[in-house]
Scaffold this motif. Structure first.
Motif, PDB file in Angstrom:
ATOM      1  N   ILE A   1      -5.355  -0.827  -1.765  1.00 38.86           N
ATOM      2  CA  ILE A   1      -5.167   0.588  -1.427  1.00 38.86           C
ATOM      3  C   ILE A   1      -5.100   0.781   0.081  1.00 38.86           C
ATOM      4  O   ILE A   1      -4.357   1.636   0.571  1.00 38.86           O
ATOM      5  CB  ILE A   1      -6.273   1.463  -2.066  1.00 38.86           C
ATOM      6  N   SER A   2      -5.854  -0.030   0.849  1.00 35.21           N
ATOM      7  CA  SER A   2      -5.777   0.073   2.309  1.00 35.21           C
ATOM      8  C   SER A   2      -4.405  -0.358   2.810  1.00 35.21           C
ATOM      9  O   SER A   2      -3.837   0.265   3.729  1.00 35.21           O
ATOM     10  CB  SER A   2      -6.869  -0.776   2.959  1.00 35.21           C
ATOM     11  N   ARG A   3      -3.867  -1.402   2.226  1.00 34.56           N
ATOM     12  CA  ARG A   3      -2.533  -1.853   2.639  1.00 34.56           C
ATOM     13  C   ARG A   3      -1.467  -0.810   2.287  1.00 34.56           C
ATOM     14  O   ARG A   3      -0.507  -0.607   3.040  1.00 34.56           O
ATOM     15  CB  ARG A   3      -2.218  -3.215   2.016  1.00 34.56           C
ATOM     16  N   PHE A   4      -1.660  -0.133   1.159  1.00 35.43           N
ATOM     17  CA  PHE A   4      -0.731   0.952   0.824  1.00 35.43           C
ATOM     18  C   PHE A   4      -0.888   2.109   1.807  1.00 35.43           C
ATOM     19  O   PHE A   4       0.101   2.719   2.233  1.00 35.43           O
ATOM     20  CB  PHE A   4      -0.977   1.436  -0.606  1.00 35.43           C
ATOM     21  N   ASN A   5      -2.129   2.410   2.175  1.00 41.49           N
ATOM     22  CA  ASN A   5      -2.359   3.497   3.135  1.00 41.49           C
ATOM     23  C   ASN A   5      -1.712   3.187   4.487  1.00 41.49           C
ATOM     24  O   ASN A   5      -1.267   4.101   5.192  1.00 41.49           O
ATOM     25  CB  ASN A   5      -3.857   3.735   3.314  1.00 41.49           C
ATOM     26  N   GLN A   6      -1.648   1.911   4.835  1.00 38.07           N
ATOM     27  CA  GLN A   6      -1.035   1.508   6.104  1.00 38.07           C
ATOM     28  C   GLN A   6       0.496   1.456   6.017  1.00 38.07           C
ATOM     29  O   GLN A   6       1.185   1.440   7.042  1.00 38.07           O
ATOM     30  CB  GLN A   6      -1.566   0.135   6.516  1.00 38.07           C
ATOM     31  N   TYR A   7       1.005   1.454   4.808  1.00 32.56           N
ATOM     32  CA  TYR A   7       2.446   1.334   4.561  1.00 32.56           C
ATOM     33  C   TYR A   7       3.148   2.622   5.012  1.00 32.56           C
ATOM     34  O   TYR A   7       2.745   3.721   4.638  1.00 32.56           O
ATOM     35  CB  TYR A   7       2.656   1.103   3.064  1.00 32.56           C
ATOM     36  N   GLN A   8       4.188   2.490   5.810  1.00 32.28           N
ATOM     37  CA  GLN A   8       4.872   3.661   6.383  1.00 32.28           C
ATOM     38  C   GLN A   8       6.288   3.858   5.844  1.00 32.28           C
ATOM     39  O   GLN A   8       6.970   4.797   6.253  1.00 32.28           O
ATOM     40  CB  GLN A   8       4.938   3.508   7.908  1.00 32.28           C
ATOM     41  N   GLU A   9       6.705   3.007   4.922  1.00 31.23           N
ATOM     42  CA  GLU A   9       8.075   3.081   4.424  1.00 31.23           C
ATOM     43  C   GLU A   9       8.188   4.048   3.245  1.00 31.23           C
ATOM     44  O   GLU A   9       7.201   4.443   2.641  1.00 31.23           O
ATOM     45  CB  GLU A   9       8.556   1.689   4.019  1.00 31.23           C
TER      46      GLU A   9
END
Length: 341
Positions: free
Chosen positions: A81-89
Motif C-alpha cells: 500500500i505504501s508503494r501504491f501511495n508513492q505511485y504517481q502514474e
C-alpha cells in the motif's frame, strides 16, 4: 449523509479468558502468541494438527502476520500500500489478490455508507496527529492547512481491479490508509493459514479483533468479552459466544486529545476536516470475517449512536453500541448481535 472515517483506536475486545482466569484453567488445546509491530496476537487451537510441531505453527503464524503487514501497513515504506501511495502514474498498479480484495471490500463499504467510510483520508489523519506510528501533535490545524488537505481526499478517486489484481488512482497524490481494517485482516490471514493445514477449530485474536472457527477446547462456543469503554482500568461490559464468525470493536476513548478544554477525537469528518462529535464510546460488530466486522465497526463508530443504529438495522449488521449518557453508559444490541449473548 456526511462522509467520515474512523482511524482505529486501541483494541477494545478481550479474549474472555484473559479476564476470567477460572474459565481458562478449564481449557486445554494449544495456545500461541506473539507480536507483529505494536499489535499483540493470541491463537488457541482446539485440536492442533498432530503432524505439525508447535514451533512450526508459531513460525507460520508469525509469517502470516508479517505478510499481512507487508500488504497494508502504511508505516512500512516498502509495503504494497505504501508503494501504491508513492505511485504517481495514471495506470493500474499491480498488487496481490489479498490487497485487491480488501480494498474492494472497503470501497463497497464506502458506497454502501454514502462515504461514511473513506480510506483515502490518510492526509487528514496525519494532519491531526493520529497517524499510525506518528507522535500525537495535540495541536488543532489551521483552516488553511485543513482546506489544502481536503483536496486530496475522496474514495471516488480510488479504483480496484480483481483480475488481474491492481489498484488505480485518478489523482496522483491520493493516499490510502487501511489501519481501520488492519487487525481484522491480519486475524483472517492467520486463520486462513491454519485452515491450509487442516485446522478447523481455532480462535485468532489480533489487538482485540477476533476470528473464531469451530468449538473452543471446552467443547462449546468461544467466549469473548467486550470491554467497558472507560478511560481508567479495564472491566467487562458484555460477553458473547462465537462460532464461525469474526468480531471487531471500534472506540474513541483511548485515541484523542484535549485542547482549550475541548476534546478532539480521532474520528475525522472529511467533509469539514474536523473530528466528529457524538456520544458513542464503542461499537462491536459480528460478521463472517474479522476484516468485514472491522470495517462495519468503523462505519458505525463514525456515524454515532443516533445514525448508526438505523444503518445497522437497514443493512443487517449485527452490532452492539455503548454510548455515554451523563456519567453512565447506555447500550443497544441489534437482534442479530443479542442472539450471541
Amino acid at each position: 449523509m456526511r462522509p467520515y472515517l474512523l482511524y482505529k483506536a486501541p483494541a477494545l475486545v478481550l479474549a474472555l479468558c484473559v479476564l476470567l482466569l477460572s474459565a481458562c484453567e478449564r481449557q486445554s488445546g494449544l495456545k500461541l502468541e506473539g507480536m507483529q509491530g505494536t499489535a499483540l496476537w493470541h491463537v488457541t487451537l482446539t485440536d492442533p494438527p498432530a503432524d505439525v510441531a508447535p514451533e512450526t505453527l508459531q513460525a507460520g503464524l508469525e509469517q502470516a502476520m508479517a505478510t499481512s503487514a507487508k500488504r497494508i501497513a502504511s508505516w512500512d515504506k516498502d509495503s504494497e500500500i505504501s508503494r501504491f501511495n508513492q505511485y504517481q502514474e495514471a495506470g493500474w498498479f499491480p498488487v496481490s489478490a489479498e490487497l485487491a480484495e480488501l480494498v474492494s471490500m472497503t470501497l463497497q463499504l464506502s458506497k454502501q455508507s454514502n462515504g461514511v467510510y473513506d480510506v483515502t483520508i490518510a492526509p487528514l489523519i496525519k494532519l491531526w496527529g493520529f497517524a499510525s506510528h506518528d507522535a500525537a501533535k495535540d495541536v488543532v490545524p489551521s483552516q488553511a492547512d485543513i482546506d489544502a488537505v481536503l483536496a486530496k481526499v475522496g474514495y471516488q478517486k480510488l479504483q480496484v481491479r480483481l483480475d488481474p489484481p491492481a489498484l488505480r488512482k485518478t489523482q496522483a497524490d491520493l493516499q490510502v490508509e487501511l489501519a481501520s481494517v488492519a487487525d481484522g485482516f491480519a486475524a483472517d490471514q492467520a486463520g486462513l493459514y491454519l485452515e491450509s493445514l487442516g485446522v478447523r477449530q481455532y480462535m485468532v485474536e489480533v489487538a482485540g479483533e477476533v476470528r473464531a472457527r469451530g468449538k473452543s477446547p471446552r467443547g462449546d462456543a468461544w467466549r469473548i468479552a467486550i470491554e467497558k469503554p472507560q478511560e481508567e482500568g479495564r472491566a467487562i461490559q458484555q460477553g458473547v459466544h462465537l462460532e464461525d464468525m469474526g468480531l471487531a470493536t471500534s472506540g474513541d476513548y483511548r485515541n484523542f486529545f484535549i485542547q482549550g478544554g475541548k476534546r478532539y477525537s480521532h474520528t475525522i469528518d472529511p467533509a469539514s476536516g474536523y473530528p466528529v462529535t457524538h456520544n458513542l464510546a464503542s461499537v462491536s460488530v459480528l460478521a463472517d470475517t474479522a476484516a468485514l466486522a472491522d470495517g462495519y465497526a468503523t462505519v458505525l463508530m463514525a456515524l454515532g449512536e443516533i445514525k448508526g443504529k438505523p444503518f445497522a438495522e437497514q443493512h443487517g449488521v449485527s452490532a452492539y453500541f455503548i454510548w455515554r449518557k451523563q456519567d453512565a453508559f447506555e447500550t443497544y444490541a441489534t437482534p442479530g448481535f443479542a442472539a450471541y449473548f
